[in-house]
Design a protein around this motif. Sequence first.
Motif, PDB file in Angstrom:
ATOM      1  N   UNK A   1      40.614  50.239  29.891  1.00 19.44           N
ATOM      2  CA  UNK A   1      41.168  49.900  31.199  1.00 19.44           C
ATOM      3  C   UNK A   1      40.711  48.495  31.572  1.00 19.44           C
ATOM      4  N   UNK A   2      41.285  47.490  30.913  1.00 15.78           N
ATOM      5  CA  UNK A   2      40.866  46.106  31.155  1.00 15.78           C
ATOM      6  C   UNK A   2      41.351  45.589  32.507  1.00 15.78           C
ATOM      7  N   UNK A   3      40.549  44.731  33.096  1.00 10.95           N
ATOM      8  CA  UNK A   3      40.907  44.076  34.349  1.00 10.95           C
ATOM      9  C   UNK A   3      41.071  42.581  34.113  1.00 10.95           C
ATOM     10  N   UNK A   4      41.731  41.927  35.024  1.00 18.35           N
ATOM     11  CA  UNK A   4      41.855  40.472  34.978  1.00 18.35           C
ATOM     12  C   UNK A   4      40.464  39.848  35.009  1.00 18.35           C
ATOM     13  N   UNK A   5      40.255  38.822  34.205  1.00 15.89           N
ATOM     14  CA  UNK A   5      38.963  38.129  34.219  1.00 15.89           C
ATOM     15  C   UNK A   5      38.619  37.697  35.642  1.00 15.89           C
ATOM     16  N   UNK A   6      37.433  38.083  36.083  1.00 12.52           N
ATOM     17  CA  UNK A   6      37.000  37.736  37.430  1.00 12.52           C
ATOM     18  C   UNK A   6      37.268  38.816  38.455  1.00 12.52           C
ATOM     19  N   UNK A   7      38.081  39.807  38.092  1.00 13.62           N
ATOM     20  CA  UNK A   7      38.369  40.884  39.031  1.00 13.62           C
ATOM     21  C   UNK A   7      37.162  41.795  39.180  1.00 13.62           C
ATOM     22  N   UNK A   8      36.925  42.248  40.397  1.00 15.22           N
ATOM     23  CA  UNK A   8      35.877  43.226  40.623  1.00 15.22           C
ATOM     24  C   UNK A   8      36.320  44.590  40.109  1.00 15.22           C
ATOM     25  N   UNK A   9      35.355  45.408  39.698  1.00 16.28           N
ATOM     26  CA  UNK A   9      35.658  46.752  39.228  1.00 16.28           C
ATOM     27  C   UNK A   9      34.962  47.771  40.133  1.00 16.28           C
ATOM     28  N   UNK A  10      35.715  48.750  40.564  1.00 17.23           N
ATOM     29  CA  UNK A  10      35.133  49.809  41.391  1.00 17.23           C
ATOM     30  C   UNK A  10      34.154  50.613  40.555  1.00 17.23           C
ATOM     31  N   UNK A  11      32.924  50.727  41.047  1.00 15.92           N
ATOM     32  CA  UNK A  11      31.904  51.438  40.293  1.00 15.92           C
ATOM     33  C   UNK A  11      31.617  52.831  40.796  1.00 15.92           C
ATOM     34  N   UNK A  12      32.252  53.211  41.914  1.00 23.00           N
ATOM     35  CA  UNK A  12      32.030  54.526  42.486  1.00 23.00           C
ATOM     36  C   UNK A  12      33.010  54.789  43.606  1.00 23.00           C
ATOM     37  N   UNK A  13      32.973  55.984  44.150  1.00 20.30           N
ATOM     38  CA  UNK A  13      33.955  56.382  45.169  1.00 20.30           C
ATOM     39  C   UNK A  13      33.846  55.613  46.481  1.00 20.30           C
ATOM     40  N   UNK A  14      32.732  54.938  46.686  1.00 20.37           N
ATOM     41  CA  UNK A  14      32.565  54.193  47.936  1.00 20.37           C
ATOM     42  C   UNK A  14      33.288  52.849  47.907  1.00 20.37           C
TER      43      UNK A  14
END
Length: 294
Positions: free
Chosen positions: A142-155
């Motif tokens: 599940x790659x994201x755009x370089x520099x994009x933040x990734x959700x690490x949890x439900x919050x």
Amino acid sequence: MKNKKTSTGGLSLIFIDRQEVVEMLPNDWKAKAKSITDTLLATQSDAARKKLIGENEDLWRSIKGVLAKVSHDKCWYCETADVRSDNAVDHFRPKGRVAGVASHQGYWWLAFDVKNYRFACTFCNSRRHGDGGTTGGKADHFPLLDGSQRAGGPSVSISIEIPMLLDPCDYVDTTAIWFDETGQVKVNPEVLAVDDNASDRVCISRDIYHLDHVRLIEARKRIFLGVLDMCDRADNALLTYKSTQDPNARTLFRDSINSLKRMKNRDAPYSSVAICAVKGYRNSSPSAKLVAEA
């Protein structure tokens, strides 16, 4: 036979409305999914969460038929329908881990969220080697755009993410891929006006969803060329009818138009390819123009 010049523009992948899926689910399934999700959110241990997900994986498998029905039994990613394949319920955002991101525990809080499910064939869902040396399959990618933040949890809302994988449940994404007469995957240049990363997203999605599998390319090519031939048949019949008033030619023209319409129907084989063929040929064929704009 006229020179078959095709252009781009228009819908290319089938669009799956997630709300349609939600409305088809029984209330008891929704209640159970919510209950398990609530338990997951209250569970502090990664190991305990993985155990809970594993113990309840039959829940998402139980609605595979619903997901298949929405797409007429076709894979949401590649539109292949194969009754012999053990098609899977793919978690668009992987539930257990994310390939290439060792620190991420996966989107476990979405494990029982139906809006995270995608109906996938074996070659799109699992890592496989294909004919011609191709390799693909989504697995835990599940790659994201370089520099994009990734959700690490439900919050953290997943809306902060900019995915590089095209999503069949996102209408804009479904317009990004274009198919041509060779059956190859191309980027639809018209989408670049609304998605600067469309070219890269198409390339990454092609590789990860294994859309360059040789047999898949050949199947798309057959559909594309079949549409062009049907357009030519309709055009020739129309010309004959206009010059001779032969009722048989009139019937052939209308039957051919009906066939073209059926090839575009959502339940038809590789209907997204047929749509591309019709739209791409509309400047050269009156019949294609008629069907494309209807």
